[in-house]
Write a protein that holds these residues in place. Structure first.
Motif, short mmCIF file in Angstrom:
data_model
loop_
_atom_site.label_atom_id
_atom_site.label_comp_id
_atom_site.label_asym_id
_atom_site.label_seq_id
_atom_site.Cartn_x
_atom_site.Cartn_y
_atom_site.Cartn_z
N CYS A 166 -0.29 9.11 -14.26
CA CYS A 166 0.40 8.16 -13.39
C CYS A 166 1.71 8.77 -12.90
O CYS A 166 2.58 9.10 -13.72
N ASP A 167 1.85 8.90 -11.58
CA ASP A 167 3.05 9.49 -10.99
C ASP A 167 3.92 8.39 -10.41
O ASP A 167 3.60 7.82 -9.36
N GLU A 168 5.01 8.04 -11.09
CA GLU A 168 5.94 6.99 -10.67
C GLU A 168 5.20 5.69 -10.32
O GLU A 168 5.35 5.15 -9.22
N PRO A 169 4.39 5.15 -11.23
CA PRO A 169 3.57 3.98 -10.89
C PRO A 169 4.36 2.72 -10.60
O PRO A 169 3.84 1.79 -10.00
N THR A 170 5.63 2.66 -11.03
CA THR A 170 6.46 1.48 -10.76
C THR A 170 7.54 1.76 -9.72
O THR A 170 8.36 0.89 -9.44
N GLY A 171 7.52 2.96 -9.14
CA GLY A 171 8.60 3.37 -8.25
C GLY A 171 8.76 2.53 -7.00
O GLY A 171 9.86 2.42 -6.46
N ALA A 172 7.67 1.93 -6.51
CA ALA A 172 7.73 1.13 -5.28
C ALA A 172 7.67 -0.37 -5.56
O ALA A 172 7.49 -1.16 -4.64
N MET B 282 -1.55 -4.45 -5.59
CA MET B 282 -2.20 -3.22 -5.14
C MET B 282 -2.17 -2.15 -6.22
O MET B 282 -3.15 -1.42 -6.41
N GLN B 283 -1.05 -2.07 -6.96
CA GLN B 283 -0.99 -1.07 -8.01
C GLN B 283 -1.97 -1.38 -9.13
O GLN B 283 -2.60 -0.49 -9.70
N ARG B 284 -2.16 -2.67 -9.43
CA ARG B 284 -3.13 -3.03 -10.46
C ARG B 284 -4.56 -2.74 -9.99
O ARG B 284 -5.41 -2.33 -10.79
N VAL B 285 -4.83 -2.91 -8.70
CA VAL B 285 -6.15 -2.51 -8.17
C VAL B 285 -6.33 -1.00 -8.33
O VAL B 285 -7.42 -0.53 -8.69
N SER B 286 -5.28 -0.24 -8.06
CA SER B 286 -5.39 1.22 -8.17
C SER B 286 -5.64 1.64 -9.61
O SER B 286 -6.34 2.63 -9.87
N TYR C 48 -0.17 3.73 -4.21
CA TYR C 48 -1.47 3.06 -4.36
C TYR C 48 -2.65 3.85 -3.79
O TYR C 48 -3.68 3.97 -4.44
N ASN C 49 -2.57 4.32 -2.52
CA ASN C 49 -3.67 5.08 -1.91
C ASN C 49 -4.98 4.30 -1.86
O ASN C 49 -6.07 4.87 -2.00
N LEU C 50 -4.90 2.99 -1.65
CA LEU C 50 -6.11 2.18 -1.46
C LEU C 50 -6.59 2.31 -0.01
O LEU C 50 -5.79 2.55 0.90
N LEU C 51 -7.88 2.14 0.18
CA LEU C 51 -8.43 2.15 1.53
C LEU C 51 -8.25 0.76 2.14
O LEU C 51 -8.82 -0.22 1.63
#
Length: 232
Positions: free
Chosen positions: A169-175, A151-155, A97-100
């Motif tokens: 997208c790098d492994e967007p469902t991996g986590a 969080m992934q949808r926000v990203s 995600y890498n969200l702040l």
């Protein structure tokens, strides 16, 4: 469709290390990703998938070969031009995600909109983007208050905020759990099939193959299969 349309890599090679530690991450890789469908880049760990994604996104530079977007070469243009290319043309979605965390969902998306870049005139507002990903009611929540899928949808909303030509997208469902993964992939598939943004997904998830309109299979730094499944 014009021959120059899309994201095209030609004979890309990239190696790391020397001597016994030398790794040929990409070995004469050529691929053409077009708008209008979801591209899945698949293969085992170490096959070169992420290296290819990094080169296509301007985050890494090949040792030989070149890559172009809509007929304009961006590899070999120097650090400043590559920075502009990433900023103006490419959106990224990562596994974690890498969200702040100190910003709300809305503020994370708005931050991306405020970065100086070349934007399409029709890019939705931040709240419209959150509505698109089904999170308008979570606009004021901070990342720790959201689930992994949220969080992934926000990203994804953040990546779309600058109206990119390419979404990588790098492994967007991996986590994510399976239900959240389905939601995220449905969203990415919708974006891809609108035809305005080239969408490529690096993945280990075999279920994504069933959703993809274009499958690029890699092994040992090479493309071993490149197919577009027939329309049923």
């Amino acid at each position: 469709m014009a021959s120059g349309t899309g994201l095209r890599a030609t004979a890309l090679s990239r190696e790391y290390g020397t001597g016994p530690t030398r790794v040929m991450a990409l070995d004469q890789v050529s691929v053409h990703l077009r708008p209008g469908g979801l591209a899945a880049i698949v293969g085992r760990s170490g096959s070169g998938k992420s290296t290819l994604l990094n080169v296509l996104g301007g985050m890494d530079t090949p040792d030989s070969g070149h890559a172009e977007l809509n007929g304009a070469t961006f590899t070999g243009t120097g650090p400043r031009k590559l920075t502009e290319f990433r900023r103006d043309r490419v959106g990224f979605v990562f596994q974690f995600y890498n969200l702040l965390p100190q910003l709300t969902a809305l503020e994370n998306v708005e931050l991306a909109r405020r970065l100086p870049s070349r934007k399409r005139a029709d890019v939705p507002t931040s709240i419209e983007l959150l509505e698109r990903v089904g999170l308008r009611d979570r606009a004021g929540h901070f990342p720790p208050q959201l689930s992994g899928g949220q969080m992934q949808r926000v990203s994804i909303a953040r990546a779309l905020a600058k109206g990119p030509d390419v979404l990588l997208c790098d492994e967007p469902t991996g986590a994510l759990d399976s239900a959240s993964g389905v939601e995220v992939m449905a969203l990415l598939t919708d974006v891809a099939r609108e035809g305005r943004t080239i969408v490529a997904v690096v993945t280990h998830d075999p279920a994504i193959r069933d959703l993809a309109d274009h499958i690029v299979a890699m092994r040992d730094g090479r493309v071993v299969a490149d197919s577009r499944p027939p329309v049923s």
